[in-house]
Write an enzyme that holds these catalytic residues in place. Structure first.
Site, short mmCIF file in Angstrom:
data_model
loop_
_atom_site.label_atom_id
_atom_site.label_comp_id
_atom_site.label_asym_id
_atom_site.label_seq_id
_atom_site.Cartn_x
_atom_site.Cartn_y
_atom_site.Cartn_z
CE1 TYR A 46 -3.32 2.91 0.65
CE2 TYR A 46 -2.00 3.40 2.60
CZ TYR A 46 -2.99 3.76 1.69
OH TYR A 46 -3.64 4.96 1.83
N GLY A 53 -6.20 5.32 -0.05
CA GLY A 53 -7.55 5.33 0.50
C GLY A 53 -8.44 4.34 -0.24
CG HIS A 76 -4.25 14.51 0.17
ND1 HIS A 76 -4.20 13.87 -1.04
CD2 HIS A 76 -5.07 13.76 0.95
CE1 HIS A 76 -4.93 12.76 -0.99
NE2 HIS A 76 -5.48 12.67 0.21
CG ASN A 188 -0.74 7.52 6.34
OD1 ASN A 188 -1.84 7.97 6.59
ND2 ASN A 188 -0.53 6.27 5.98
NE ARG A 288 -15.25 26.27 53.23
CZ ARG A 288 -16.47 25.70 53.35
NH1 ARG A 288 -16.55 24.43 53.71
NH2 ARG A 288 -17.57 26.37 53.11
#
Length: 507
Positions: A46, A53, A76, A188, A288
């Site tokens: 891949y 994708g 991208h 990635n 407090r």
């Protein structure tokens, strides 16, 4: 290679420490790349010889493999909106650089060398804030980083925006030439959300320290009793953060003689015949319950630090290259849910911290509540002058904005990418909203500490002499930027100056 801790991140980003890579890391990088180059020659891997994708089912021809990596980065680079500035842009480079030196991505040494060149020469990438969904990593933001690495787009050097090629030429460097899976490796991962989150935690912890200091001083100048932060009271609750906060308050006020001992009331025989006490027997919760309110905030910040440090030193990529096992492993190490969830938690607790500061400010400005100081700490003529009245509006408004922004981002997953990315983290969005919450909080706490300094100047000279040394140290620091307020003046610029001062101050 030394583990990247939050304190080291602070040195790298806030003190301009150079990033060095030892030879063992460089050897592992070469081994990983060489293994992948050989391993992928007769296999489908891949991101090397497939589409990306949902187009992973398409095999890429050998003559197109190199163009594939460039196409990925350019296609991208679709981010819009404001760009990351200064340390935040540099934090992304640091996070991606440290990701790659783990040697598990199979990227070429050129990628690491280029990132190191950018980092050590303060070449800041132009990374838009909007675009990433934080699942297959910060694809859009890291694509813009990749665009700069290959010599395209613009970068910032010494505050000046310029063409990347010009910036590289000025230092005798060349654009990166992508090899094998370099394009996919660059984009990635979770390095954008992780880099921003690192700075969020650095500034979040500074906010916590300021809040603890402000809370301690407020107890001191209002003559509160010391048992609310005593060891004996808090140790019966088994929460680490609560007990740490109480211990830090005791240390902060160790040399104060304004804080009252509960024994003083016990030894006061007249108290048993008094119908109504002038001073409160117990303080309001905003004074407090400091260990119980700041304790869980500290615990949350500490756990978030552990998660972000783990992410910084992990490999967020896909696939993972493992020469020892003679294999390549596909999966989802790029997913950002760990970071996104922690940033959601951080923005919630920082908002709670801001709410505490705003309520303490309200107490300090209300003579009806504190029964000690004039309304709005007004040192001039009531009615004609307004003291800190105007500043409270800003603190209250900004606190309300934080309350809206603190809704969780990590649950807003929207399927995209042809349903390939059907569950996403929105991690960078979460980190960026947390960044805004933290910036808002510095405004609120700065106004509160300015008001505390105003109150200190309204004490008697005898009371001032009884203040703790740590109180006086913070008071003197703030007084370098803002003077005691008598007659009304415009204070917007002074608030900004104190914000800038306190943001870069470590207590």
């Amino acid at each position: 290679m030394k583990k990247l801790t939050l304190s080291l991140v602070e040195e790298y980003l806030c003190q301009n420490k150079k990033f060095e890579i030892d030879e063992s890391c460089r050897t592992k990088l070469k081994l990983s790349f060489n293994f992948l180059e050989k391993f992928s020659q007769d296999k489908i891997i891949y991101g090397i010889n497939t589409g990306f994708g949902p187009m992973v089912q398409i095999r890429i021809e050998k003559e197109d493999l190199n163009n594939l990596q460039y196409n990925l980065i350019r296609s991208h680079s679709t981010g819009v909106g404001k760009t990351l500035k200064g340390k935040y842009a540099k934090s992304v480079v640091l996070a991606r650089l440290n990701n790659f030196v783990q040697g598990n991505s199979g990227i070429s040494s050129g990628v690491v060398n280029q990132l190191q060149t950018f980092f050590n020469n303060n070449i800041l990438p132009e990374i838009p804030e909007h675009g990433g969904v934080g699942a297959s990593g910060d694809l859009v933001q890291l694509a813009h980083l990749g665009l700069n690495l290959i010599g395209e787009g613009k970068v910032t050097v010494d505050g000046k925006l310029m063409d990347t090629k010009e910036a590289l030429k000025n230092i005798g460097a060349e654009p990166l030439k992508l090899k094998l899976r370099d394009g996919l490796g660059i984009i990635n991962g979770t390095s954008c959300m992780t880099g921003i989150s690192s700075l969020n935690l650095i500034y979040g912890k500074r906010l916590f320290n300021l809040a603890l200091a402000a809370s301690s001083i407020l107890n001191e100048i209002n003559d509160a009793y010391d048992d609310s932060f005593s060891k004996e009271l808090n140790e019966v609750k088994l929460h680490k953060g609560q007990n740490e906060v109480a211990a830090q308050m005791r240390d902060f006020l160790s040399d104060s003689t304004l804080i009252r001992k509960r024994q003083e009331l016990f030894n006061d025989s007249s108290a048993l015949t008094t119908t109504k006490f002038k001073k409160k027997i117990q303080e309001y919760y905003s004074l407090r319950c400091i260990p119980q309110i700041l304790g869980p905030i500290l615990d949350t910040l500490n756990y978030a630090q552990e998660v972000i440090e783990n992410e910084l030193n992990s490999t967020s990529d896909n696939p993972i290259i493992n020469p020892e096992e003679n294999n390549v492993f596909h999966g989802g190490n790029f997913h950002g849910d760990y970071v996104s969830l922690e940033m959601d938690k951080v923005k919630i607790v920082i908002t709670k911290l801001t709410m505490l500061m705003e309520r303490q400010l309200n107490y300090l400005l209300s003579d009806r509540l504190n029964k000690k100081f004039p309304p709005f700490l007004n040192a001039a003529k009531l009615g004609l002058n307004f003291g800190y009245q105007g500043l409270q509006f800003t603190a209250t408004s900004t606190t309300a904005e934080n309350q809206t922004l603190s809704n969780p981002m990590s649950i807003h997953s929207i399927s995209n990418n042809n349903d390939n990315q059907d569950v996403v983290s929105m991690g960078t969005n979460s980190a960026l909203i947390t960044k805004t919450v933290i910036e808002n909080s510095f405004q609120v706490i700065s106004i509160h500490i300015m008001a505390i300094c105003q109150a200190i100047d309204l004490l008697t000279s005898e009371e001032k002499e009884r203040l703790s040394s740590k109180t006086l140290k913070l008071y003197n620091l703030v007084r370098t930027k803002v003077d005691f307020l008598t007659t009304d003046r415009v204070m917007s610029g002074e608030i900004t100056a104190v914000v800038e001062l306190l943001k870069e101050t470590t207590l």
